[in-house]
Scaffold this active site. Structure first.
Site, mmCIF file in Angstrom:
data_model
loop_
_atom_site.group_PDB
_atom_site.id
_atom_site.type_symbol
_atom_site.label_atom_id
_atom_site.label_comp_id
_atom_site.label_asym_id
_atom_site.label_seq_id
_atom_site.Cartn_x
_atom_site.Cartn_y
_atom_site.Cartn_z
ATOM 1 N N HIS A 27 -16.380 34.995 59.373
ATOM 2 C CA HIS A 27 -15.051 34.505 59.762
ATOM 3 C C HIS A 27 -14.146 35.675 60.119
ATOM 4 C CE1 HIS A 27 -14.476 35.691 55.572
ATOM 5 N NE2 HIS A 27 -13.167 35.741 55.797
ATOM 6 N N HIS A 59 -15.907 39.280 59.364
ATOM 7 C CA HIS A 59 -16.502 39.815 58.139
ATOM 8 C C HIS A 59 -17.129 38.682 57.321
ATOM 9 C CE1 HIS A 59 -12.235 38.965 57.379
ATOM 10 N NE2 HIS A 59 -12.584 38.662 56.140
ATOM 11 N N ARG A 112 -6.326 42.038 48.400
ATOM 12 C CA ARG A 112 -6.204 42.002 49.860
ATOM 13 C C ARG A 112 -4.744 41.880 50.279
ATOM 14 N NH1 ARG A 112 -8.856 37.246 53.454
ATOM 15 N NH2 ARG A 112 -6.701 36.630 53.797
ATOM 16 N N ASP A 131 -9.895 36.320 59.571
ATOM 17 C CA ASP A 131 -8.772 35.695 58.871
ATOM 18 C C ASP A 131 -7.675 35.277 59.863
ATOM 19 O OD1 ASP A 131 -10.154 36.573 56.580
ATOM 20 O OD2 ASP A 131 -9.026 38.454 56.536
HETATM 21 C C1 SIN Z 1 -12.377 38.203 52.682
HETATM 22 O O1 SIN Z 1 -13.039 37.429 53.351
HETATM 23 O O2 SIN Z 1 -11.198 38.445 52.920
HETATM 24 C C2 SIN Z 1 -13.007 38.898 51.495
HETATM 25 C C3 SIN Z 1 -14.026 39.893 51.856
HETATM 26 C C4 SIN Z 1 -14.715 40.421 50.638
HETATM 27 O O3 SIN Z 1 -14.402 40.028 49.525
HETATM 28 O O4 SIN Z 1 -15.581 41.282 50.791
#
Ligand code: SIN
Length: 280
Positions: free
Chosen positions: A94, A253, A268, A96
């Site tokens: 995905h 990612h 994050r 974000d």
């Molecule tokens: C995310 O998708 O923002 C998290 C990525 C992760 O935890 O490695």
């Protein structure tokens, strides 16, 4: 400062302390980010305040509407998996915020608690995905737009089992169900690099504008298979002090979920972006 550019996607920046970047160092980091869309850093020592200060140098912080927030710092979204939890956050390809009319610029993810092994994050480049297509398909895609949504992920229509697995970590049906689904170009002119990038993703893209879901899915699936071909995937192995900063318009990612029975906590912070323009 040294910047090592990886052949698949991203670059590792060494020889900097992100707590005290000089103006010149910041400009170097920003240029590397603009050009590569993904930066990795090792051996950093950011407090929560440092993390916030760093993000604010890149733009306004987007306070997440769908993730549990840090108790003392609402700007920090928690990406957490407790030892007894089975499902992880971000466990599929995905990018974000494509469900926003002005998708976020990117996110800075800081490792706080890591499992003894596993829990890597995989990344792919949307420039490489676009570049890998034939000229005929590129031309077709450049005329298309796609509808994106988050309601099926964060809203009331959420699958019951998934909602239960994610309880307390993600979800906000009230906010999700108020969203109106944006329509973005399928090939964007990247606002920072000026390069063409494919802008659809498996989590949030519903269909091509003017096409049904059934008509859209085979072509979307083909694009996803090209984007995630093994040779284009970069797996980032987290260590204490590691940081990844990705551009949501240039990369996807995927958080690997291969560390059952162990704790993983990431912090994050997401930075606001802008409306996206078509490539041509
Ligand atoms: C995310 O998708 O923002 C998290 C990525 C992760 O935890 O490695």
């Amino acid at each position: 400062m040294n910047i090592e550019i990886f052949p698949d996607v991203g670059a590792e920046v060494t020889g900097v302390d992100l707590r005290k970047l000089s103006t010149a160092e910041f400009e170097q980091v920003r240029t590397a980010f603009d050009q590569n869309g993904l930066l990795f850093f090792r051996d950093q020592h950011l407090s929560e305040d440092d993390h916030i200060a760093l993000a604010e140098r890149f733009g306004r912080i987007n306070v997440n509407r769908f993730f549990a927030a840090h108790a003392d710092y609402p700007q920090i979204a928690l990406v957490t998996k407790e030892p007894e939890q089975k499902a992880n956050i971000g466990g599929g390809w995905h990018t974000d915020h494509s469900y926003d009319h002005e998708p976020a610029l990117g996110s800075i993810l800081v490792a706080r608690e890591l499992p003894p092994a596993g829990g890597d994050t995989a990344f792919v480049s949307m420039y490489a995905a676009y570049d890998a297509l034939s000229s005929g398909l590129k031309q077709t895609l450049e005329r298309l737009r796609a509808v994106h949504s988050a309601r099926h992920i964060f809203g009331a229509a959420l699958d019951e089992e998934y909602a239960a697995a994610m309880k307390g970590r993600i979800g906000n049906p009230t906010a999700a169900d108020q969203l109106s689904d944006p329509i973005h170009p399928v090939v964007i002119r990247h606002p920072l690099s000026g390069k063409k990038a494919l802008y659809v993703n498996p989590a949030f893209t519903l269909r091509f504008d003017g096409w049904t879901k059934e008509e859209s899915q085979p072509l979307l699936d083909y694009l996803y298979s090209v984007a995630t071909a093994d040779e284009r995937v970069h797996r980032f192995k987290w260590r204490p002090g590691s940081i990844a900063f990705w551009d949501n318009r240039a990369t996807w990612h995927f958080a690997q979920n291969d560390y059952q029975g162990h704790l993983r906590i990431m912090h994050r912070i997401t930075v606001d972006g802008c409306a996206l323009a078509a490539a041509s």
